[in-house]
Design a protein around this motif. Structure first.
Motif, mmCIF file in Angstrom:
data_model
loop_
_atom_site.group_PDB
_atom_site.id
_atom_site.type_symbol
_atom_site.label_atom_id
_atom_site.label_comp_id
_atom_site.label_asym_id
_atom_site.label_seq_id
_atom_site.Cartn_x
_atom_site.Cartn_y
_atom_site.Cartn_z
ATOM 1 N N ARG A 1 -65.210 2.905 -23.694
ATOM 2 C CA ARG A 1 -66.531 2.932 -23.053
ATOM 3 C C ARG A 1 -66.753 1.791 -22.069
ATOM 4 N NH1 ARG A 1 -71.034 1.561 -27.664
ATOM 5 N NH2 ARG A 1 -70.369 -0.580 -28.022
ATOM 6 N N ASP A 2 -66.184 0.630 -22.310
ATOM 7 C CA ASP A 2 -66.358 -0.458 -21.338
ATOM 8 C C ASP A 2 -65.723 -0.082 -20.001
ATOM 9 O OD1 ASP A 2 -67.815 -2.126 -23.001
ATOM 10 O OD2 ASP A 2 -66.016 -3.085 -23.808
ATOM 11 N N HIS A 3 -64.566 0.544 -20.053
ATOM 12 C CA HIS A 3 -63.898 0.972 -18.817
ATOM 13 C C HIS A 3 -64.609 2.170 -18.189
ATOM 14 C CE1 HIS A 3 -60.640 -1.801 -19.421
ATOM 15 N NE2 HIS A 3 -60.488 -1.348 -20.659
ATOM 16 N N LEU A 4 -65.091 3.084 -19.025
ATOM 17 C CA LEU A 4 -65.812 4.255 -18.513
ATOM 18 C C LEU A 4 -67.111 3.852 -17.811
ATOM 19 C CD1 LEU A 4 -65.405 6.698 -21.532
ATOM 20 C CD2 LEU A 4 -64.532 7.081 -19.227
ATOM 21 N N CYS A 5 -67.695 2.763 -18.241
ATOM 22 C CA CYS A 5 -69.009 2.357 -17.740
ATOM 23 C C CYS A 5 -68.964 1.129 -16.839
ATOM 24 C CB CYS A 5 -69.934 2.078 -18.918
ATOM 25 S SG CYS A 5 -70.220 3.505 -19.979
ATOM 26 N N ASP A 6 -67.789 0.729 -16.393
ATOM 27 C CA ASP A 6 -67.669 -0.534 -15.673
ATOM 28 C C ASP A 6 -68.433 -0.581 -14.350
ATOM 29 O OD1 ASP A 6 -65.999 1.019 -14.097
ATOM 30 O OD2 ASP A 6 -64.302 -0.351 -14.194
ATOM 31 N N ASP A 7 -68.736 0.542 -13.747
ATOM 32 C CA ASP A 7 -69.466 0.541 -12.479
ATOM 33 C C ASP A 7 -70.927 0.982 -12.618
ATOM 34 O OD1 ASP A 7 -68.781 3.151 -13.123
ATOM 35 O OD2 ASP A 7 -68.427 3.741 -11.044
ATOM 36 N N LEU A 8 -71.356 1.254 -13.833
ATOM 37 C CA LEU A 8 -72.691 1.832 -14.014
ATOM 38 C C LEU A 8 -73.812 0.798 -13.976
ATOM 39 C CD1 LEU A 8 -71.958 4.565 -16.684
ATOM 40 C CD2 LEU A 8 -71.949 4.727 -14.185
ATOM 41 N N HIS A 9 -73.549 -0.430 -14.342
ATOM 42 C CA HIS A 9 -74.569 -1.482 -14.275
ATOM 43 C C HIS A 9 -75.109 -1.579 -12.846
ATOM 44 C CE1 HIS A 9 -76.169 -5.638 -14.284
ATOM 45 N NE2 HIS A 9 -76.502 -5.327 -15.517
ATOM 46 N N HIS A 10 -74.204 -1.597 -11.895
ATOM 47 C CA HIS A 10 -74.573 -1.654 -10.470
ATOM 48 C C HIS A 10 -75.384 -0.420 -10.068
ATOM 49 C CE1 HIS A 10 -74.111 -2.525 -6.198
ATOM 50 N NE2 HIS A 10 -73.798 -1.254 -6.039
ATOM 51 N N GLN A 11 -74.958 0.749 -10.529
ATOM 52 C CA GLN A 11 -75.681 1.985 -10.183
ATOM 53 C C GLN A 11 -77.091 1.988 -10.751
ATOM 54 O OE1 GLN A 11 -73.701 5.727 -10.833
ATOM 55 N NE2 GLN A 11 -71.726 4.877 -10.229
ATOM 56 N N LEU A 12 -77.239 1.514 -11.980
ATOM 57 C CA LEU A 12 -78.582 1.482 -12.575
ATOM 58 C C LEU A 12 -79.510 0.558 -11.789
ATOM 59 C CD1 LEU A 12 -77.703 1.431 -16.370
ATOM 60 C CD2 LEU A 12 -78.806 3.277 -15.121
ATOM 61 N N ILE A 13 -78.985 -0.547 -11.319
ATOM 62 C CA ILE A 13 -79.808 -1.496 -10.552
ATOM 63 C C ILE A 13 -80.141 -0.931 -9.174
ATOM 64 C CG2 ILE A 13 -79.800 -3.745 -9.390
ATOM 65 C CD1 ILE A 13 -78.093 -4.769 -11.771
ATOM 66 N N HIS A 14 -79.134 -0.475 -8.451
ATOM 67 C CA HIS A 14 -79.327 -0.139 -7.041
ATOM 68 C C HIS A 14 -79.728 1.311 -6.768
ATOM 69 C CE1 HIS A 14 -78.055 -4.076 -5.760
ATOM 70 N NE2 HIS A 14 -77.059 -3.997 -6.623
ATOM 71 N N HIS A 15 -79.382 2.222 -7.654
ATOM 72 C CA HIS A 15 -79.702 3.627 -7.392
ATOM 73 C C HIS A 15 -80.842 4.157 -8.269
ATOM 74 C CE1 HIS A 15 -76.294 3.987 -4.728
ATOM 75 N NE2 HIS A 15 -75.545 3.415 -5.649
#
Length: 69
Positions: free
Chosen positions: A29-43
């Protein structure tokens, strides 16, 4: 990287039928979600997403991809 892993994970679920899919997701899950923090903030305009929100969003995206199959 995470979006590619989401697609791979969905392919594994749909075509590979893993014995313990939840264990596989938990282990990766850490690898699956590694880019989602940025998406939650910016999108999605969540200024300080928690790790739980990141993981939940990852599950949501996997669910959406499974629904398309």
């Amino acid at each position: 990287m995470g979006s590619h892993l989401h697609r791979l994970f969905v392919i594994i679920l749909v075509h590979g039928a893993p014995v313990h899919p939840n264990h596989l997701r938990e282990a990766s899950r850490d690898h699956l979600c590694d880019d989602l923090h940025h998406q939650l903030i910016h999108h999605l305009a969540i200024p300080q997403p928690t790790q739980e929100q990141v993981y939940d969003y990852g599950l949501y995206l996997i669910g959406q991809a499974l629904h398309r199959h």
